[in-house]
Design a protein around this motif. Structure first.
Motif, PDB file in Angstrom:
ATOM      1  N   LEU A 140      -8.239   3.893   9.017  1.00  0.00           N
ATOM      2  CA  LEU A 140      -7.209   4.821   9.463  1.00  0.00           C
ATOM      3  C   LEU A 140      -6.714   4.498  10.867  1.00  0.00           C
ATOM      4  O   LEU A 140      -5.529   4.661  11.175  1.00  0.00           O
ATOM      5  N   ALA A 141      -7.639   4.054  11.759  1.00  0.00           N
ATOM      6  CA  ALA A 141      -7.241   3.767  13.136  1.00  0.00           C
ATOM      7  C   ALA A 141      -6.349   2.544  13.233  1.00  0.00           C
ATOM      8  O   ALA A 141      -5.473   2.469  14.103  1.00  0.00           O
ATOM      9  N   THR A 142      -6.561   1.566  12.377  1.00  0.00           N
ATOM     10  CA  THR A 142      -5.751   0.335  12.440  1.00  0.00           C
ATOM     11  C   THR A 142      -4.474   0.428  11.621  1.00  0.00           C
ATOM     12  O   THR A 142      -3.611  -0.444  11.719  1.00  0.00           O
ATOM     13  N   HIS A 143      -4.332   1.484  10.821  1.00  0.00           N
ATOM     14  CA  HIS A 143      -3.111   1.655  10.027  1.00  0.00           C
ATOM     15  C   HIS A 143      -2.045   2.337  10.869  1.00  0.00           C
ATOM     16  O   HIS A 143      -2.235   3.437  11.394  1.00  0.00           O
ATOM     17  N   VAL A 144      -0.921   1.681  11.077  1.00  0.00           N
ATOM     18  CA  VAL A 144       0.181   2.224  11.898  1.00  0.00           C
ATOM     19  C   VAL A 144       1.156   2.934  10.974  1.00  0.00           C
ATOM     20  O   VAL A 144       1.747   2.315  10.072  1.00  0.00           O
ATOM     21  N   PRO A 145       1.325   4.245  11.131  1.00  0.00           N
ATOM     22  CA  PRO A 145       2.235   4.977  10.244  1.00  0.00           C
ATOM     23  C   PRO A 145       3.683   4.549  10.477  1.00  0.00           C
ATOM     24  O   PRO A 145       4.077   4.257  11.609  1.00  0.00           O
ATOM     25  N   GLU A 161      -1.686  14.752  16.438  1.00  0.00           N
ATOM     26  CA  GLU A 161      -1.156  13.602  15.712  1.00  0.00           C
ATOM     27  C   GLU A 161      -2.261  12.984  14.851  1.00  0.00           C
ATOM     28  O   GLU A 161      -3.413  12.935  15.247  1.00  0.00           O
ATOM     29  N   ARG A 162      -1.934  12.560  13.666  1.00  0.00           N
ATOM     30  CA  ARG A 162      -2.849  11.887  12.741  1.00  0.00           C
ATOM     31  C   ARG A 162      -4.116  12.726  12.521  1.00  0.00           C
ATOM     32  O   ARG A 162      -5.224  12.346  12.880  1.00  0.00           O
ATOM     33  N   PRO A 163      -3.968  13.916  11.961  1.00  0.00           N
ATOM     34  CA  PRO A 163      -5.127  14.821  11.815  1.00  0.00           C
ATOM     35  C   PRO A 163      -6.234  14.250  10.937  1.00  0.00           C
ATOM     36  O   PRO A 163      -7.405  14.563  11.128  1.00  0.00           O
ATOM     37  N   TRP A 164      -5.895  13.422   9.950  1.00  0.00           N
ATOM     38  CA  TRP A 164      -6.945  12.854   9.089  1.00  0.00           C
ATOM     39  C   TRP A 164      -7.873  11.921   9.888  1.00  0.00           C
ATOM     40  O   TRP A 164      -9.088  11.901   9.663  1.00  0.00           O
ATOM     41  N   LEU A 165      -7.304  11.168  10.803  1.00  0.00           N
ATOM     42  CA  LEU A 165      -8.129  10.303  11.647  1.00  0.00           C
ATOM     43  C   LEU A 165      -9.055  11.137  12.535  1.00  0.00           C
ATOM     44  O   LEU A 165     -10.237  10.814  12.706  1.00  0.00           O
ATOM     45  N   PHE A 170     -17.604   5.283   9.218  1.00  0.00           N
ATOM     46  CA  PHE A 170     -17.138   4.314  10.213  1.00  0.00           C
ATOM     47  C   PHE A 170     -16.095   3.375   9.600  1.00  0.00           C
ATOM     48  O   PHE A 170     -15.074   3.052  10.240  1.00  0.00           O
ATOM     49  N   LEU A 171     -16.328   2.957   8.349  1.00  0.00           N
ATOM     50  CA  LEU A 171     -15.369   2.081   7.677  1.00  0.00           C
ATOM     51  C   LEU A 171     -14.032   2.797   7.475  1.00  0.00           C
ATOM     52  O   LEU A 171     -12.955   2.239   7.731  1.00  0.00           O
ATOM     53  N   VAL A 172     -14.106   4.056   7.029  1.00  0.00           N
ATOM     54  CA  VAL A 172     -12.869   4.819   6.834  1.00  0.00           C
ATOM     55  C   VAL A 172     -12.140   5.024   8.164  1.00  0.00           C
ATOM     56  O   VAL A 172     -10.895   4.912   8.236  1.00  0.00           O
ATOM     57  N   GLU A 173     -12.891   5.309   9.236  1.00  0.00           N
ATOM     58  CA  GLU A 173     -12.269   5.519  10.542  1.00  0.00           C
ATOM     59  C   GLU A 173     -11.553   4.266  11.022  1.00  0.00           C
ATOM     60  O   GLU A 173     -10.435   4.335  11.571  1.00  0.00           O
TER      61      GLU A 173
END
Length: 387
Positions: free
Chosen positions: A377-382, A55-59, A371-374
């Motif tokens: 992505l981690a806080t964005h809920v699809p 799930e969420r491969p980009w993250l 770290f900023l990108v992570e």
């Protein structure tokens, strides 16, 4: 250019890359079972097919890249410029005329450098001052790349040595020409020896005058005796002082504390300095502030101190006022020729100074960006796909 790691053990942190993969797999297995009516038409002989899907491969990818960047930062990567050809350089000890150095080497195109701090060009005028020759020879050896020849032009008499013949990792070309290296003087300039005496101790003056005369016999004109009654007070330009009186004023102690050296009578404090044949202490020495006191317990006369009649009294007195002797630092150039060690380990001499560039700053910025990108992505809920 060459890529290198100063701390390759830091790459062991790459093992942490397994953590994000495990976390994503565990989250995939945490599924809820929901019963609905259509399931009763699926027979037991037709089980659902499963396949591993993240799930969420980009993250996951960003997290893996972040861990790789952190491991690389711990390994301290650098870019190095490797010199592949030997440097055509020669070193000249101060005290050798540049024209004599060129004639001794007889190799056009050599980069001639003074064997002095920072190795300035031989075209640059250099003051005739002492240099730490032994230390600079080792530094010159370490500055050359592998395969180079250490060429040194030296005068017949060397100074600035440390008592041990150097051992070099490069082949050595040791050229000796006429001249002498400048030596550091233990006592620069004229030494004014002031003597202040009380009337009852004036009998010591002939022995002190004889001592100063003996000093000047070895070093003509260097020592100046300034003898006067104690009532005249302290001279302003004295280097050494002999205070021959039962008591001394506060200004004498203040002068010693500022760095002066004084021979004083009627004082028995300090470490033993001179002894007689019976082992009795004749003089003591002790520090006082930034200066030093040479103390004798009585009047400086033959009746009280027979040592003043000894042939070695002048030398003993001078050595006591000078303090610790300076280690010899001069030698004949032929006897001091360094030893080359064939096949010795090279101590990072293949790259000249300034050819190594650290990549820590760039990787640290990359870590901050990942770290900023992570976090984004981690806080964005699809959004859930609508049924």
């Amino acid at each position: 250019m060459s890529f290198a790691l100063l701390a390759p053990v830091g790459l062991a942190a790459l093992a942490a890359c397994a953590l994000p993969i495990l976390i994503h797999l565990v989250r995939r297995l945490q599924l809820e079972r929901t019963e609905f009516a259509a399931l009763r038409w699926i027979g037991a002989d037709s089980p659902p097919r499963r396949r591993i899907r993240f799930e969420r491969p980009w993250l996951l990818l960003v997290r893996l890249l972040l861990l790789v960047a952190l491991a690389l930062l711990l390994a301290r990567p650098v870019l190095e410029h490797i010199e592949t050809t030997p440097v055509a350089r020669a070193f000249v000890v101060p005290g050798v005329a540049p024209s004599m150095a060129r004639a001794a080497l007889d190799r056009p195109g050599l980069d001639l450098r003074w064997l002095a701090p920072s190795f300035p060009s031989i075209e640059q005028p250099l003051a005739d001052t002492a240099v730490p020759l032994a230390s600079l020879l080792r530094e010159a050896d370490a500055s050359l790349p592998e395969g180079a020849v250490l060429r040194v032009v030296v005068p017949r008499t060397l100074a600035g040595l440390d008592g041990e013949r150097p051992h070099f990792v490069h082949a050595l070309d040791w050229r000796i020409v006429d001249g002498a290296a400048a030596a550091a003087s233990a006592e620069p300039g004229t030494v004014r020896f002031a003597v202040r005496y009380a009337d009852e101790e004036a009998s010591a003056l002939p022995y002190l005058r004889a001592a100063v005369a003996a000093w000047n016999a070895r070093e003509p004109g260097r020592y100046v005796l300034d003898a006067a009654p104690a009532a005249r007070g302290m001279p302003a330009d004295a280097r050494w002082l002999a205070w021959l009186a039962p008591s001394r004023p506060a200004e004498v102690d203040a002068w010693i504390e500022r760095g002066g050296v004084a021979l004083v009578t009627h004082d028995a404090q300090g470490e033993p300095l001179w002894r007689d044949d019976a082992g009795d202490v004749l003089a003591r020495s002790r520090p006082l502030g930034a200066g030093r006191v040479v103390a004798v317990p009585d009047v400086l006369s033959p009746a009280r101190m027979p040592i003043v009649l000894d042939a070695g009294f002048a030398t003993q007195l001078r050595d006591a006022l000078r303090g610790a002797a300076v280690a010899p630092d001069r030698a004949d150039a032929a006897a001091y020729e360094p030893v080359a060690v064939p096949g010795a380990a090279q101590a990072d001499v293949s790259a000249p100074a300034g050819a190594r560039r650290s990549l820590d700053a760039g990787i640290a910025l990359l870590v901050a960006f990942l770290f900023l990108v992570e976090r984004v992505l981690a806080t964005h809920v699809p959004r859930e796909v609508a049924p």
